[in-house]
Design a protein around this motif. Structure first.
Motif, short mmCIF file in Angstrom:
data_model
loop_
_atom_site.label_atom_id
_atom_site.label_comp_id
_atom_site.label_asym_id
_atom_site.label_seq_id
_atom_site.Cartn_x
_atom_site.Cartn_y
_atom_site.Cartn_z
N GLU A 57 2.78 -3.12 2.64
CA GLU A 57 3.82 -2.11 2.73
C GLU A 57 3.86 -1.48 4.12
OE1 GLU A 57 5.27 2.16 0.85
OE2 GLU A 57 3.74 1.01 -0.22
N THR A 58 2.67 -1.21 4.68
CA THR A 58 2.63 -0.63 6.03
C THR A 58 3.25 -1.59 7.03
OG1 THR A 58 0.58 0.52 5.44
CG2 THR A 58 1.15 0.41 7.77
N ARG A 59 2.90 -2.87 6.91
CA ARG A 59 3.42 -3.88 7.84
C ARG A 59 4.94 -4.03 7.68
NH1 ARG A 59 -0.57 -8.51 8.20
NH2 ARG A 59 -1.22 -7.63 10.19
N ALA A 60 5.45 -3.82 6.47
CA ALA A 60 6.90 -3.91 6.25
C ALA A 60 7.64 -2.74 6.89
CB ALA A 60 7.20 -3.97 4.76
N ARG A 61 6.91 -1.63 7.09
CA ARG A 61 7.54 -0.42 7.64
C ARG A 61 7.43 -0.32 9.16
NH1 ARG A 61 8.38 4.02 4.13
NH2 ARG A 61 7.97 3.57 1.93
N THR A 62 6.52 -1.06 9.78
CA THR A 62 6.36 -0.98 11.23
C THR A 62 5.86 -2.31 11.78
OG1 THR A 62 5.28 0.22 13.05
CG2 THR A 62 3.98 -0.10 11.05
N ASN A 63 6.31 -2.62 12.98
CA ASN A 63 5.79 -3.78 13.70
C ASN A 63 4.68 -3.40 14.65
OD1 ASN A 63 7.62 -5.70 12.56
ND2 ASN A 63 9.24 -4.97 13.94
N ASN A 64 4.36 -2.11 14.70
CA ASN A 64 3.34 -1.62 15.63
C ASN A 64 1.96 -1.67 15.00
OD1 ASN A 64 5.38 -1.15 17.45
ND2 ASN A 64 5.57 1.03 16.95
N ALA A 65 0.95 -1.47 15.83
CA ALA A 65 -0.43 -1.52 15.35
C ALA A 65 -0.72 -0.39 14.37
CB ALA A 65 -1.39 -1.44 16.54
N PHE A 66 -1.59 -0.66 13.40
CA PHE A 66 -2.08 0.36 12.48
C PHE A 66 -3.52 0.01 12.12
CE2 PHE A 66 -0.05 -2.91 9.93
CZ PHE A 66 -0.94 -3.14 8.88
N ASN A 67 -4.19 0.99 11.55
CA ASN A 67 -5.62 0.88 11.26
C ASN A 67 -5.87 0.86 9.75
OD1 ASN A 67 -8.49 1.27 11.23
ND2 ASN A 67 -8.20 3.49 11.26
N VAL A 68 -6.78 0.00 9.32
CA VAL A 68 -7.20 -0.06 7.92
C VAL A 68 -8.67 0.34 7.87
CG1 VAL A 68 -7.51 -1.52 5.89
CG2 VAL A 68 -5.54 -1.90 7.42
N ASN A 69 -8.98 1.39 7.14
CA ASN A 69 -10.33 1.93 7.10
C ASN A 69 -11.04 1.56 5.80
OD1 ASN A 69 -12.09 4.65 6.19
ND2 ASN A 69 -12.37 3.99 8.30
N VAL A 70 -12.30 1.11 5.93
CA VAL A 70 -13.11 0.75 4.76
C VAL A 70 -14.39 1.57 4.76
CG1 VAL A 70 -12.19 -1.58 4.57
CG2 VAL A 70 -14.19 -1.17 6.00
N PHE A 71 -14.95 1.78 3.56
CA PHE A 71 -16.20 2.50 3.39
C PHE A 71 -17.35 1.49 3.37
CE2 PHE A 71 -13.92 5.94 0.66
CZ PHE A 71 -13.35 6.47 1.80
N VAL A 72 -18.39 1.76 4.17
CA VAL A 72 -19.55 0.85 4.22
C VAL A 72 -20.79 1.66 3.85
CG1 VAL A 72 -20.60 -1.03 5.52
CG2 VAL A 72 -18.35 -0.22 6.17
N HIS A 73 -20.74 2.30 2.69
CA HIS A 73 -21.87 3.11 2.23
C HIS A 73 -22.94 2.23 1.60
CE1 HIS A 73 -18.74 2.82 -0.90
NE2 HIS A 73 -19.74 2.76 -1.77
N GLY A 74 -24.15 2.78 1.56
CA GLY A 74 -25.23 2.08 0.88
C GLY A 74 -24.97 2.00 -0.61
N ARG A 75 -25.54 1.00 -1.23
CA ARG A 75 -25.34 0.81 -2.67
C ARG A 75 -25.90 1.99 -3.44
NH1 ARG A 75 -27.16 -4.93 -4.62
NH2 ARG A 75 -25.58 -5.42 -3.03
#
Length: 356
Positions: A57-75
């Motif tokens: 959806e984000t890519r459909a709304r803009t051709n510009n760069a965007f960031n995808v954030n993920v959580f890398v917490h310990g189990r």
């Protein structure tokens, strides 16, 4: 002045909109990116399928760069005794809203480090930027993402964490000062925290690492952006400033809390999720006065209880148990569209520069 990182991302404004899982939407991120900043979405609270939908959806709304954030917490380490005691402690509050606490708690968020489906999806879609919060994935995962041409960023709350980020080959570091809203990005939530402010941390990382530094924490306007640029940061990351935007997913209770007295009294709390996070003062944070020796379970197990309590209270018209994450600059929030806010920030920054 332009930097290699900003040029690579095609930014015309040294601004990153913080990911804010649960608050940032594709519409918000795309609006920021369309105006020359780096919009962000947080996918740590969803699965690979949900994240794919947000990215598409984000890519459909803009051709510009965007960031995808993920959580890398310990189990998370399950502890039935601690979890049962926590539910017993919260039970009277549930009763106030004619609800029962959960009979058991679950690990509701999977760490990116343990989520091959999320990795496969990111490798397939190759969003322009991926950022890590709470730590770093394995070197193999980092290599796979880099080989897809993805710009990588990671949060640091200390110089040691920044050095680990630099050694891992990450492209940029987000210097998260203690003023920042939401979860502390500390790699180890139980280790001593020097609680460095944005100014001190940004300057340390600028001088003690070779990474491009993105300053975060308490920045709400163009003057704040100008200040961290003068410290040597290549950009500023703003989160709380965007919560009141029209495109934000914040509900009316959250928005009202931002306008209320609680905005002047944010605090770090582990009660809501099991991990330190800065929130507006509300009924949930107020429970800290009565916690005694009872301690919340591991993140994100405790969040399972926190979300259930918020749902029970909200059903009765009480919004004071929401995860109302916000930084110390919360009283400076402005309500407008994201595009308008970015333009205001651009003008304010330009005015600061012309006054120099």
């Amino acid at each position: 002045m332009p930097t290699l990182l900003m040029d690579r991302l095609g930014l015309s404004l040294p601004l990153v909109q913080a990911p804010m899982a649960g608050v940032s939407t594709p519409a918000l991120a795309a609006a920021v990116s369309e105006q020359g900043g780096l919009g962000s979405i947080g996918v740590g609270a969803t699965d690979a399928a949900g994240a794919r939908g947000m990215i598409e959806e984000t890519r459909a709304r803009t051709n510009n760069a965007f960031n995808v954030n993920v959580f890398v917490h310990g189990r998370a380490i399950a502890d039935p005794i601690t979890e049962a005691a926590w539910l017993d402690w919260l039970a009277p509050v549930f009763t106030e809203f004619e609800a029962e606490p959960p009979t058991a708690l679950q690990t509701i968020y999977k760490s990116f480090a343990d989520d091959p489906d999320m990795l496969a999806m990111l490798l397939a879609l190759a969003p322009p930027v991926v950022s890590f919060h709470f730590g770093l994935p394995s070197s193999d995962i980092i290599t796979l993402l880099r080989d897809r041409g993805i710009v990588l960023m990671a949060t640091a709350t200390s110089l040691d964490e920044a050095r680990a980020i630099e050694s891992a080959g990450i492209d940029a570091v987000v210097a998260q000062g203690i003023e920042a809203g939401g979860h502390r990005g500390a790699f180890d939530p139980v280790a001593p925290d020097d609680a460095l402010g944005t100014v001190a941390l940004t300057r340390l990382l600028v001088l003690k690492t070779k990474l491009p530094v993105i300053a975060a924490g308490g920045i709400m306007d163009g003057a704040g952006i100008a200040a961290v640029l003068d410290l040597g940061a290549v950009a500023a990351q703003l989160g709380t400033a965007f919560i009141a935007c029209l495109e934000s997913a914040a509900d009316e209770g959250y928005r009202a809390a931002l306008r209320g007295p609680g905005a002047y009294h944010t605090s770090l709390t582990s009660l809501i999720s099991g991990r330190p996070a800065r929130a507006l003062a509300n009924r949930f944070t107020g429970l800290a006065a009565a916690i005694g020796n009872c301690q919340p379970p591991d993140y994100p197990i405790a969040y399972n209880a926190g979300k259930a309590l918020h749902a029970a209270a909200k059903a009765k018209g009480e919004y004071g148990f929401g995860a109302h994450w916000a930084g110390q600059g919360a009283p400076l929030v402005r309500e407008m569209s994201a595009a308008d806010l970015v333009q205001v920030l651009r003008t304010e920054l330009q005015n600061c520069r012309s006054a120099d």
